[in-house]
Motif scaffolding. Structure first.
Motif, PDB file in Angstrom:
ATOM      1  N   SER A 101       1.528  -1.267  -0.051  1.00 62.84           N
ATOM      2  CA  SER A 101       0.071   0.218   0.054  1.00 62.84           C
ATOM      3  C   SER A 101       0.966   1.288  -0.050  1.00 62.84           C
ATOM      4  CB  SER A 101      -0.746  -0.326   0.909  1.00 62.84           C
ATOM      5  OG  SER A 101      -2.175  -1.009   1.299  1.00 62.84           O
ATOM      6  N   THR A 105       1.126   3.987  -3.111  1.00 63.38           N
ATOM      7  CA  THR A 105       1.244   5.122  -2.937  1.00 63.38           C
ATOM      8  C   THR A 105       1.871   6.462  -3.141  1.00 63.38           C
ATOM      9  OG1 THR A 105      -0.347   4.497  -0.630  1.00 63.38           O
ATOM     10  CG2 THR A 105       0.544   7.082  -1.054  1.00 63.38           C
ATOM     11  N   SER A 191     -11.494   8.904   6.278  1.00 63.91           N
ATOM     12  CA  SER A 191     -10.674   8.457   5.600  1.00 63.91           C
ATOM     13  C   SER A 191      -9.785   9.385   4.119  1.00 63.91           C
ATOM     14  CB  SER A 191     -10.848   7.378   4.347  1.00 63.91           C
ATOM     15  OG  SER A 191     -12.504   8.338   3.772  1.00 63.91           O
ATOM     16  N   TRP A 194      -6.377  10.633   6.392  1.00 63.69           N
ATOM     17  CA  TRP A 194      -5.742   9.841   5.758  1.00 63.69           C
ATOM     18  C   TRP A 194      -5.249  10.122   4.496  1.00 63.69           C
ATOM     19  CZ3 TRP A 194      -9.383   5.618   8.187  1.00 63.69           C
ATOM     20  CH2 TRP A 194      -9.513   5.045  10.096  1.00 63.69           C
ATOM     21  N   GLN A 195      -5.731   9.688   3.563  1.00 67.05           N
ATOM     22  CA  GLN A 195      -5.313   9.875   2.435  1.00 67.05           C
ATOM     23  C   GLN A 195      -5.112  11.364   1.090  1.00 67.05           C
ATOM     24  OE1 GLN A 195      -8.953   9.352  -0.631  1.00 67.05           O
ATOM     25  NE2 GLN A 195      -9.990   7.488   0.774  1.00 67.05           N
ATOM     26  N   SER A 198      -1.100  10.986   3.251  1.00 68.60           N
ATOM     27  CA  SER A 198      -0.561  10.484   2.108  1.00 68.60           C
ATOM     28  C   SER A 198       0.556  10.710   1.511  1.00 68.60           C
ATOM     29  CB  SER A 198      -1.290   8.795   2.313  1.00 68.60           C
ATOM     30  OG  SER A 198      -2.018   8.167   3.107  1.00 68.60           O
ATOM     31  N   GLY A 230     -15.271   8.716  -1.439  1.00 68.36           N
ATOM     32  CA  GLY A 230     -15.038   8.177  -0.366  1.00 68.36           C
ATOM     33  C   GLY A 230     -15.932   6.729  -0.571  1.00 68.36           C
ATOM     34  N   PHE A 280      -7.711   4.540  -6.311  1.00 71.00           N
ATOM     35  CA  PHE A 280      -8.628   4.732  -5.277  1.00 71.00           C
ATOM     36  C   PHE A 280      -6.846   5.500  -5.127  1.00 71.00           C
ATOM     37  CE2 PHE A 280     -10.705   1.566  -3.506  1.00 71.00           C
ATOM     38  CZ  PHE A 280     -11.850   2.885  -2.060  1.00 71.00           C
ATOM     39  N   PHE A 281      -5.512   5.484  -5.297  1.00 71.13           N
ATOM     40  CA  PHE A 281      -4.271   5.448  -5.645  1.00 71.13           C
ATOM     41  C   PHE A 281      -4.259   7.396  -6.252  1.00 71.13           C
ATOM     42  CE2 PHE A 281      -3.003   1.818  -4.200  1.00 71.13           C
ATOM     43  CZ  PHE A 281      -2.744   1.620  -3.432  1.00 71.13           C
ATOM     44  N   GLN A 284      -6.747  10.318  -4.789  1.00 74.91           N
ATOM     45  CA  GLN A 284      -6.372  10.569  -3.469  1.00 74.91           C
ATOM     46  C   GLN A 284      -5.730  11.745  -4.095  1.00 74.91           C
ATOM     47  OE1 GLN A 284      -4.442   7.475  -0.711  1.00 74.91           O
ATOM     48  NE2 GLN A 284      -2.567   7.794  -1.819  1.00 74.91           N
TER      49      GLN A 284
END
Length: 335
Positions: A101, A105, A191, A194-195, A198, A230, A280-281, A284
């Motif tokens: 993960s 990222t 979430s 958090w994203q 990152s 999300g 997802f990646f 974000q």
């Protein structure tokens, strides 16, 4: 990334998805290489975990989450050795999931930042950067896991209090529904934070709690958009898992599908899951750029390009607080 910074701050829910898909398809080669190298192993680890959990540790998992009848001996067959193997399996899964993960990222964030600054993107350069970012991401991921643990503990306490006071009554069901809704909304908001944290860890001079704090700041003003994204992505993930469980894992008990159909559906679920993780990646990172523009924080392409180029050297020259390279200076309001 054909939008200007002024345009980016007006990008909404559909615009972020549109920009994400456009970025992926415009740079198919580099994203295909990242997907096959890093995201494919992440997907395999995820699916193997599901398979082993159901085939080997199903009894232990049932004991962990279901309240068993004290007179029922079926739930007490797991030995200490079984529990030891189960815990070791979970630890290995957690380590591999976290590893791939954070590597994914780092690779995706660096790639999109390079696209944004019109830098030449070579896959080997992306892979050179990944080992230099993962230590910073581990710190941030550790704070993320800690906050998730605290959040889940609070939710469990709330559920326990509700069950002890109201039991299975109608009022208890109402309170349970409210707790579940609040939990989902809170999880979606966290979430988003958090994203963003990152991405901040990769592109700015902060990590750990500082990155989470910066992610919380960036989420303000775009939290509904981020939570909506999300909700769609996690909803699609749950749909894929339900499809996999129903047609692949438990098809014998429900639909009696032939093995060939189970294999084909399993492959389809795996491919969709692979693309979902990539989305997802990418989303974000696009959300990060939108949030930066929304807060009128300068994203100086030359400084960002210099920062990204520093990753290619033997050492990474992290910027000091206040430099343009940190991407944190507010733009002056236009009169």
């Amino acid at each position: 990334m054909d939008r200007t910074e002024e345009d980016m701050k007006f990008v909404g829910f559909f615009g972020i998805f549109k920009q994400s898909f456009k970025t992926i398809f415009s740079w198919k080669k580099i994203f295909a290489q990242i997907t096959l190298t890093l995201i494919l192993p992440l997907t395999i680890v995820f699916l193997v975990h599901l398979e082993i959990s159901h085939r080997v540790f199903l009894n232990i998992q049932s004991n962990s989450f279901l309240q068993l009848d004290p007179n029922d001996d079926d739930g007490r067959q797991a030995s200490a050795t079984d529990w030891l193997y189960y815990m070791l399996f979970k630890i290995v899964y957690f380590i591999l999931l976290t590893l791939f993960s954070l590597l994914s990222t780092a690779a995706v964030v660096f790639t999109i930042a390079s696209i944004y600054t019109d830098r030449e993107i070579v896959f080997r350069n992306v892979m050179k950067v990944v080992p230099k970012v993962w230590k910073r991401l581990i710190v941030t991921f550790s704070f993320i896991y800690l906050s998730l643990f605290i959040y889940d503990v609070i939710a469990e306490i709330a559920l326990a209090i509700s069950r002890s006071i109201f039991g299975n009554s109608i009022v208890g069901v109402i309170f349970l529904t409210i707790i579940v809704i609040v939990y989902i909304l809170g999880f979606l908001y966290l979430s988003v934070v958090w994203q963003l944290a990152s991405v901040v860890t990769v592109l700015e001079n902060t990590q750990g709690f500082g990155a989470i704090k910066k992610g919380k700041h960036l989420a303000n003003g775009k939290k509904i958009v981020g939570m909506g994204i999300g909700f769609v992505l996690y909803g699609f993930l749950l749909g894929l898992l339900f499809m996999y469980e129903m047609f692949v894992e438990y098809s014998r008990g429900y639909f009696e599908l032939a093995m060939v159909w189970r294999v084909l559906i399993g492959i389809l679920c795996g491919l969709l899951l692979l693309m979902l993780f990539l989305l997802f990646f990418v989303t974000q990172t696009v959300l990060y750029l939108v949030c930066k523009s929304h807060h009128r924080e300068v994203i100086d392409k030359l400084s960002l390009s210099t920062f990204l180029e520093a990753y290619m050297g033997e050492t990474v020259a992290y910027p000091t607080v206040g430099e343009d390279i940190q991407l944190g200076r507010a733009q002056p309001q236009q009169v």
